[in-house]
Design a protein around this motif. Structure first.
Motif, short mmCIF file in Angstrom:
data_model
loop_
_atom_site.label_atom_id
_atom_site.label_comp_id
_atom_site.label_asym_id
_atom_site.label_seq_id
_atom_site.Cartn_x
_atom_site.Cartn_y
_atom_site.Cartn_z
N ARG A 131 33.61 16.35 30.17
CA ARG A 131 33.63 14.77 29.95
C ARG A 131 32.01 14.22 29.96
O ARG A 131 31.34 14.50 30.88
N ARG A 132 32.06 13.51 29.06
CA ARG A 132 30.78 12.86 28.76
C ARG A 132 31.13 11.26 28.49
O ARG A 132 31.84 10.78 28.09
N LEU A 133 30.08 10.65 29.17
CA LEU A 133 30.23 9.04 28.90
C LEU A 133 29.10 8.58 28.17
O LEU A 133 28.00 9.00 28.13
N GLU A 134 29.78 8.05 26.96
CA GLU A 134 28.60 7.76 25.85
C GLU A 134 28.53 6.36 25.62
O GLU A 134 29.55 5.50 25.58
N VAL A 135 27.38 5.78 25.93
CA VAL A 135 27.15 4.39 26.18
C VAL A 135 27.08 3.78 24.65
O VAL A 135 26.77 4.57 23.69
N PRO A 136 27.11 2.46 24.57
CA PRO A 136 26.75 1.65 23.14
C PRO A 136 25.47 2.01 22.95
O PRO A 136 24.41 1.72 23.37
N THR A 137 25.46 2.19 21.58
CA THR A 137 24.16 2.26 20.68
C THR A 137 24.22 1.80 19.51
O THR A 137 25.22 1.17 18.98
N TRP B 269 17.12 -8.60 6.90
CA TRP B 269 16.07 -9.19 7.67
C TRP B 269 16.66 -9.64 9.08
O TRP B 269 15.76 -9.31 10.10
N ALA B 270 17.83 -10.10 9.07
CA ALA B 270 18.27 -10.60 10.53
C ALA B 270 18.45 -9.29 11.43
O ALA B 270 18.03 -9.35 12.65
N TRP B 271 18.93 -8.09 11.04
CA TRP B 271 19.08 -6.89 11.93
C TRP B 271 17.50 -6.51 12.27
O TRP B 271 17.25 -6.04 13.31
N HIS B 272 16.66 -6.70 11.19
CA HIS B 272 15.34 -6.09 11.75
C HIS B 272 14.81 -7.17 12.96
O HIS B 272 14.06 -6.42 13.78
N GLN B 273 15.14 -8.34 12.73
CA GLN B 273 14.63 -9.20 13.84
C GLN B 273 15.28 -8.71 15.29
O GLN B 273 14.77 -9.08 16.15
N LEU B 274 16.68 -8.63 15.32
CA LEU B 274 17.26 -8.10 16.32
C LEU B 274 16.73 -6.81 16.95
O LEU B 274 16.53 -6.77 18.07
N ARG B 275 16.59 -5.88 16.08
CA ARG B 275 15.89 -4.50 16.83
C ARG B 275 14.43 -4.90 17.11
O ARG B 275 14.18 -4.05 18.18
N ARG B 276 13.67 -5.64 16.44
CA ARG B 276 12.11 -5.81 16.75
C ARG B 276 12.12 -6.47 18.40
O ARG B 276 11.26 -6.25 19.00
N SER B 277 13.08 -7.24 18.45
CA SER B 277 13.24 -8.11 20.10
C SER B 277 14.05 -7.54 20.82
O SER B 277 14.07 -8.01 22.03
N HIS B 278 14.50 -6.40 20.49
CA HIS B 278 15.64 -5.50 21.61
C HIS B 278 16.76 -6.58 21.58
O HIS B 278 17.14 -6.47 23.03
N GLY B 279 17.02 -7.19 20.84
CA GLY B 279 18.35 -8.04 21.09
C GLY B 279 18.09 -9.53 21.55
O GLY B 279 18.74 -10.06 22.08
N LEU B 280 16.44 -9.96 21.79
CA LEU B 280 16.59 -11.03 22.25
C LEU B 280 16.17 -12.21 21.57
O LEU B 280 16.04 -13.31 22.15
N VAL B 281 16.06 -12.13 20.40
CA VAL B 281 15.97 -13.25 19.08
C VAL B 281 17.16 -14.15 19.53
O VAL B 281 18.27 -13.57 19.37
N ALA C 73 25.95 -7.38 18.58
CA ALA C 73 25.13 -6.45 18.05
C ALA C 73 23.82 -6.71 19.00
O ALA C 73 23.21 -5.77 19.21
N ALA C 74 23.25 -7.76 19.33
CA ALA C 74 22.30 -8.08 20.30
C ALA C 74 22.52 -7.43 21.62
O ALA C 74 21.73 -6.99 22.17
N THR C 75 23.70 -7.62 22.29
CA THR C 75 24.10 -7.03 23.60
C THR C 75 23.98 -5.72 23.45
O THR C 75 23.33 -4.89 24.62
N ILE C 76 24.11 -5.12 22.56
CA ILE C 76 23.95 -3.38 22.39
C ILE C 76 22.52 -3.29 22.39
O ILE C 76 22.05 -2.20 23.21
N LEU C 77 21.64 -3.91 21.61
CA LEU C 77 20.39 -3.37 21.42
C LEU C 77 19.65 -3.93 23.01
O LEU C 77 18.83 -3.04 23.37
N ARG C 78 20.19 -5.17 23.45
CA ARG C 78 19.63 -5.23 24.90
C ARG C 78 19.87 -4.01 25.92
O ARG C 78 19.13 -3.80 26.75
#
Length: 307
Positions: free
Chosen positions: A37-43, A168-180, A211-216
């Motif tokens: 059994r494995r627990l797979e977290v959101p990515t 562009w928006a996805w790049h901003q989210l990933r760059r900021s780890h979901g904090l933008v 999506a931002a909550t996953i990156l955070r």
């Protein structure tokens, strides 16, 4: 294409032109004496698992509705963790795709995968039978990875691309780890908030805030792993000043109001406390297979068979 084989696991690096879309290949042939059994977290990764033998039983770790079993499965971006279980006998391979890659390979169905699991045949159709048969008949893991390179090169060449504003928006989210802030994405895209959310759902299957909550969470997991000194690729997302931080500092660094806020958000997405998650990873460190499914990301914890 680079590859490594270790015991029951094999790992392949896609050909260079594929790497913006395909993160890696992982082959497995497990014959264990008890269920795993494995627990797979959101990515921020879409997974395609193609099974040759055995099946996976999947259930939400936070809201355990009835489980679903799959021989081969496509899993989109999920906001809550998944518990994946198999009998101990499992043979197949998994492909990790970026959301952009999933959209190019699956087309509009990629958006429908957001938060969902689906039998892979429903996503790939008749192509899956042909691909799975060729992969199963291939004599070695490197030969299978080469087949996957050819398959994805063809699909990516003809597949649809993301809208530039979503990119562009996805790049901003990933760059900021979901904090933008979402309002910054709205202003930068030139769309209304409603339009931005609609386009995100079409492309990723989730709204920008989701999506931002996953990156955070991913940033939090990386910092927690590094600060605990336990197993995991914490250095991939955590800087040298992140080592041995206390809970309050980690909360601030990762965008939570305080440690209590971090703990509540973590439980809501993973189904357990950060301490319990890290303890499971410590236990799994002695297992023959890697804890994490994807290089550079904290993705998993191995659970006790009855836990």
């Amino acid at each position: 294409m680079a590859h490594t084989v270790s015991g029951s696991m094999a790992f392949g690096t896609p050909a260079a032109p594929l790497r913006p879309y395909v993160l890696g290949y992982r082959g497995y042939r497990l014959t264990l004496h008890q269920p795993r059994r494995r627990l797979e977290v959101p990515t921020d990764v879409v997974t395609l698992a193609l099974g040759f033998e055995g099946s996976l039983r999947l259930v939400d770790a936070v809201d355990p509705a009835p489980a679903a079993s799959f021989g081969s499965v496509a899993a989109g971006l999920r906001r809550t963790a998944t518990i994946a279980e198999h009998s101990g006998v499992l043979h197949g391979l998994a492909v990790s795709l970026t959301p952009q890659g999933a959209f190019r390979v699956f087309g509009p169905l990629a958006g429908d995968l957001g938060g969902q699991w689906a039998e892979a045949g429903e996503v790939l159709g008749r192509r899956l039978r042909t691909l799975s048969a060729r992969l199963a008949d291939a004599p070695t893991w490197p030969a299978r990875f080469a087949l996957l390179d050819s398959y994805f090169a063809a699909r990516l060449a003809d597949g649809p691309g993301w809208d530039p504003s979503v990119t562009w928006a996805w790049h901003q989210l990933r760059r900021s780890h979901g904090l933008v802030p979402v309002r910054t994405l709205v202003e930068g895209s030139g769309w209304s908030r409603r339009r931005l959310e609609l386009r995100f759902r079409e492309h990723l299957g989730l709204a920008p805030k989701q999506a931002a909550t996953i990156l955070r969470l991913q940033r939090t997991l990386a910092v927690l792993a590094r600060s605990s000194g336990g197993p995991g690729p914490g250095a991939a997302a955590a800087g040298p000043d992140d080592e041995r931080l206390d809970g309050a500092r980690i909360a601030t660094l990762c965008g939570y109001y305080d440690q209590s806020h971090l703990d509540r958000a973590f439980r809501a997405m993973v189904g357990c406390s950060p301490r319990a998650f890290l303890a499971s990873r410590e236990t799994a460190a002695a297992l023959p297979e890697p804890t994490d499914r994807i290089d550079g990301r904290v993705t998993s914890a191995v659970l006790s068979p009855g836990g």
